[in-house]
Design an enzyme around this catalytic site. Structure first.
Site, short mmCIF file in Angstrom:
data_model
loop_
_atom_site.label_atom_id
_atom_site.label_comp_id
_atom_site.label_asym_id
_atom_site.label_seq_id
_atom_site.Cartn_x
_atom_site.Cartn_y
_atom_site.Cartn_z
N PHE A 30 67.69 -3.07 26.71
CA PHE A 30 68.64 -2.07 27.22
C PHE A 30 70.05 -2.63 27.39
O PHE A 30 70.94 -1.94 27.89
CB PHE A 30 68.13 -1.48 28.54
CG PHE A 30 67.86 -2.51 29.62
CD1 PHE A 30 68.89 -2.98 30.42
CD2 PHE A 30 66.57 -2.98 29.84
CE1 PHE A 30 68.66 -3.93 31.42
CE2 PHE A 30 66.32 -3.93 30.83
CZ PHE A 30 67.37 -4.40 31.61
N ARG A 38 71.62 -4.09 49.78
CA ARG A 38 70.53 -3.87 48.82
C ARG A 38 69.55 -2.82 49.35
O ARG A 38 69.02 -2.01 48.60
CB ARG A 38 69.77 -5.18 48.53
CG ARG A 38 70.57 -6.27 47.86
CD ARG A 38 70.70 -6.14 46.37
NE ARG A 38 69.46 -6.10 45.64
CZ ARG A 38 69.41 -6.02 44.30
NH1 ARG A 38 70.53 -6.00 43.57
NH2 ARG A 38 68.26 -5.95 43.67
N HIS A 77 75.98 -1.02 42.34
CA HIS A 77 75.54 -2.40 42.11
C HIS A 77 75.75 -3.18 43.40
O HIS A 77 76.74 -2.98 44.10
CB HIS A 77 76.38 -3.06 41.00
CG HIS A 77 76.23 -4.56 40.97
ND1 HIS A 77 75.19 -5.18 40.30
CD2 HIS A 77 76.94 -5.56 41.56
CE1 HIS A 77 75.29 -6.49 40.47
NE2 HIS A 77 76.34 -6.75 41.23
P1 IDP Z 1 69.79 -4.59 40.25
O1 IDP Z 1 71.01 -3.77 39.83
O2 IDP Z 1 68.88 -3.82 41.17
O3 IDP Z 1 70.15 -5.95 40.81
P2 IDP Z 1 69.12 -5.90 37.75
O4 IDP Z 1 67.76 -6.36 37.33
O5 IDP Z 1 70.11 -6.93 38.12
O6 IDP Z 1 68.91 -4.83 38.92
O7 IDP Z 1 69.68 -5.01 36.54
C1 IDP Z 1 71.04 -4.67 36.45
C2 IDP Z 1 71.15 -3.22 35.99
O8 IDP Z 1 70.58 -3.07 34.69
C3 IDP Z 1 70.40 -2.22 36.87
O9 IDP Z 1 71.11 -1.84 38.02
C4 IDP Z 1 70.20 -1.07 35.91
O10 IDP Z 1 71.37 -0.26 35.78
C5 IDP Z 1 69.94 -1.79 34.59
N1 IDP Z 1 68.51 -2.01 34.33
C6 IDP Z 1 67.71 -2.96 34.90
N2 IDP Z 1 66.45 -2.88 34.43
C7 IDP Z 1 66.45 -1.86 33.55
C8 IDP Z 1 65.41 -1.30 32.72
O11 IDP Z 1 64.23 -1.72 32.71
N3 IDP Z 1 65.78 -0.23 31.93
C9 IDP Z 1 67.05 0.25 31.90
N4 IDP Z 1 68.04 -0.25 32.66
C10 IDP Z 1 67.75 -1.30 33.48
MG MG Z 2 71.04 -7.54 39.86
#
Ligand code: IDP
Ligand code: MG
Length: 172
Positions: free
Chosen positions: A58, A91, A125
């Site tokens: 993604f 968070r 974020h």
């Molecule tokens: P977080 O924002 O909760 O810290 P991260 O794993 O750091 O999560 O991922 C960053 C961003 O990437 C997420 O906020 C989301 O927008 C996107 N994302 C994460 N995992 C996925 C997925 O499995 N499918 C689609 N988008 C994802």
């Molecule tokens: Mg993150």
């Protein structure tokens, strides 16, 4: 001083007029806001911010999303909050990454969605640990854009090309 945390209101949050709501909830945490600005996100900044996800399927959609390519607002609101437990508090307020799994009263649970393309449009974020917060805050902000010193700084003579206001009177 406690934790520092980078908070972004993503383009979907801006398009959905959620800024006021999110700022209210953040201020209710009693954390202190130390910096804020509206940013037009370059591809370079987006890729650096999410570089640890560069192997994910993604990734390209995520870069487009944070740059505002899927929305009529090509900007994000970037902020730094500081205070005891700042990372945990923000968070928790944000909720789980997947908006369908996020607590229903969290920001992501209330306002996030998964698009038909599979992009998690999750509104906000927040850095997830102190090391990530430091890397992200230093990426998004220069020392003088933050109202107090949260990381050590140094003074150096730097020559750089910079865009400045034109001396010609603007026609509006
Ligand atoms: P977080 O924002 O909760 O810290 P991260 O794993 O750091 O999560 O991922 C960053 C961003 O990437 C997420 O906020 C989301 O927008 C996107 N994302 C994460 N995992 C996925 C997925 O499995 N499918 C689609 N988008 C994802
Ligand atoms: Mg993150």
């Amino acid at each position: 001083m406690g934790d520092k945390v980078l908070v972004l209101i993503k383009p979907d949050g801006l398009v959905k007029s959620l800024t006021g709501n999110i700022l209210t909830r953040l201020s209710e945490t009693k954390l202190e806001i130390a910096a804020a600005k509206i940013v037009r996100v370059s591809r370079e900044l987006a890729v650096e911010h999410y570089k640890f996800l560069s192997g994910k399927p993604f990734f390209e959609d995520l870069i487009k999303y944070i740059q505002g390519e899927y929305h009529s607002r090509k900007k994000v609101l970037a902020m730094v909050y500081v205070g005891e437990g700042a990372i945990k508090k923000v968070r928790e307020l944000a909720g789980a990454t997947n908006p369908e799994e996020a607590d229903t009263v969290s920001i992501r649970g209330q306002y996030g969605r998964i698009t038909t393309k599979g992009v998690y449009e999750n509104v906000i974020h927040a850095s997830s640990n102190p090391e990530e917060a430091e890397r992200e805050i230093k990426l998004w902000f220069q020392p003088d854009e933050i109202v107090f010193d949260i990381y050590p700084t140094e003074v150096r003579d730097v020559t750089e090309k910079k865009r400045i206001w034109s001396s010609a009177t603007g026609k509006s």
